[in-house]
Design an enzyme around this catalytic site. Structure first.
Site, short mmCIF file in Angstrom:
data_model
loop_
_atom_site.label_atom_id
_atom_site.label_comp_id
_atom_site.label_asym_id
_atom_site.label_seq_id
_atom_site.Cartn_x
_atom_site.Cartn_y
_atom_site.Cartn_z
N GLY A 175 -0.21 4.46 0.15
CA GLY A 175 -1.06 5.59 0.51
C GLY A 175 -0.27 6.57 1.36
N ALA A 176 -0.97 7.25 2.27
CA ALA A 176 -0.35 8.30 3.05
C ALA A 176 0.79 7.79 3.92
CB ALA A 176 -1.41 8.99 3.92
N ASN A 182 -4.39 1.41 11.59
CA ASN A 182 -5.22 1.83 12.71
C ASN A 182 -6.11 0.68 13.18
OD1 ASN A 182 -4.35 4.50 12.73
ND2 ASN A 182 -5.94 5.17 11.31
N GLY A 211 0.82 -1.20 0.00
CA GLY A 211 0.00 0.00 0.00
C GLY A 211 0.85 1.25 0.00
N GLU A 215 -12.35 3.39 8.03
CA GLU A 215 -11.89 2.35 8.95
C GLU A 215 -12.73 2.30 10.22
OE1 GLU A 215 -7.31 1.47 8.38
OE2 GLU A 215 -7.60 3.55 8.98
N ASN A 253 -7.87 7.47 18.39
CA ASN A 253 -8.53 7.52 17.09
C ASN A 253 -10.04 7.40 17.19
OD1 ASN A 253 -6.19 7.86 15.62
ND2 ASN A 253 -5.90 5.71 15.21
N LYS A 284 -3.69 4.18 21.08
CA LYS A 284 -4.04 4.82 19.81
C LYS A 284 -5.48 4.53 19.40
CE LYS A 284 -2.71 5.56 15.04
NZ LYS A 284 -2.10 5.01 13.81
#
Length: 310
Positions: A10-11, A103, A8, A274, A191, A187
């Site tokens: 992505g960011a 996450n 992946g 997510e 989140n 976390k």
């Protein structure tokens, strides 16, 4: 020099890929559609400076990878964990470690259904980044090191520290932890309290903390998570929700107050979120033992309502 595969781009995956390649490793990317990655180089800018790197290869088929990898970093969204882990299980050799960086709850539990559990490490990532376009990410904030460890301490400290040093020496702050599972739950709390409300209301973290109404909602989300963990015998780093709430507002929010959650960008772009690995996972864990975390369930329904029948 190590052979590293990033699942992946992505960011988060783009950041790992660029920094590790610039550090001198051989870095490969596995993506869903390589036609989106025709750029010669990947670029990262933001709070850690401007960096560019050309990967050794970007592919969209596992069979196109003929390398023995030392490290595989999973940086896909949590809802894709099972698919990608199943696809790369044959790439995990005797000396390969798989580092999960996503996450939410359930990624480790999913991964060890397909890969030997002693090969699967957890990485709690708490730097914020956003993808501007394929091949180009911006690091917007960093609250702490990437904390890396084995949730059951089945890998040797030496092997885990080798992975930590690989990440750290690339320029990404990282450190070793034998309590990585508790840190990951820190976390999840963070989140779950911030991401859905920030996404729904289009607010930065600091704005959520300053607003008494969203602050009350976040406090209730946190309290319910503590209750779910207590009922499921999940150990946390904090003795009570009040202890965490005080730490949340005094230490965690200030350095990230200007940050929008990735879920915000998912909602406005119509992408899948997510939420099932965050508040949704809390609801499932609660319902499993007969407790309904009502605020978390309401938050899940609100997020899912955005894309209903779309």
């Amino acid at each position: 020099m190590k052979n590293i595969l990033i699942l992946g781009l992505g960011a988060v995956g783009t950041v790992f890929a660029v920094f590790l390649k610039k550090a001198g490793h051989k870095v490969y990317g596995l993506v869903r559609d390589k036609s989106k990655y025709k750029c010669e180089t990947l670029k990262v800018d933001g709070i850690w400076g401007v960096h560019e790197a050309k990967l050794d290869a970007v592919v969209d088929k596992v069979e196109d990878l003929n390398t023995n990898f030392d490290l595989i970093i999973v940086a896909v969204k949590s809802f894709d964990t099972e698919e990608v882990v199943k696809s790369i299980k044959d790439l995990v050799k005797e000396k390969t470690f798989v580092l999960l960086t996503q996450n939410g709850y359930g990624n480790y539990e999913t991964a060890i259904n397909h890969i030997k559990k002693e090969k699967v490490l957890l990485g709690r990532v708490i730097f914020g980044s956003k993808i501007n376009q394929p091949c180009y990410a911006t690091v917007t904030v960093n609250a702490d090191d990437v904390r890396i460890g084995h949730p059951e301490n089945l890998a040797t400290d030496k092997d885990v520290i080798d992975v930590v040093c690989t990440i750290k020496h690339s320029g990404i702050p990282a450190s070793f932890s034998k309590e990585v599972y508790k840190i990951l739950w820190d976390k999840i709390l963070y989140n779950s309290a911030l991401n859905p409300l920030g996404a729904i209301l289009k607010k930065r973290y600091g704005e959520l903390a300053e607003n008494p109404y969203t602050r009350e909602l976040m406090n209730e989300i946190i309290r319910e998570i503590f209750e779910v963990c207590r009922l499921n015998n999940i150990q946390l780093n904090f003795k009570s929700p009040e202890d965490y709430i005080e730490f949340f507002y005094s230490k965690l929010i200030p350095p990230t107050k200007d940050h929008y959650p990735s879920m915000y960008y998912d909602l406005i772009s119509g992408n899948k979120t997510e939420i099932d690995a965050l508040n949704g996972a809390i609801v499932k864990l609660g319902e499993k033992i007969g407790y309904i975390p009502k605020v978390n369930k309401t938050i899940v329904n609100l997020v899912k309502s955005f894309h209903y029948n779309t």
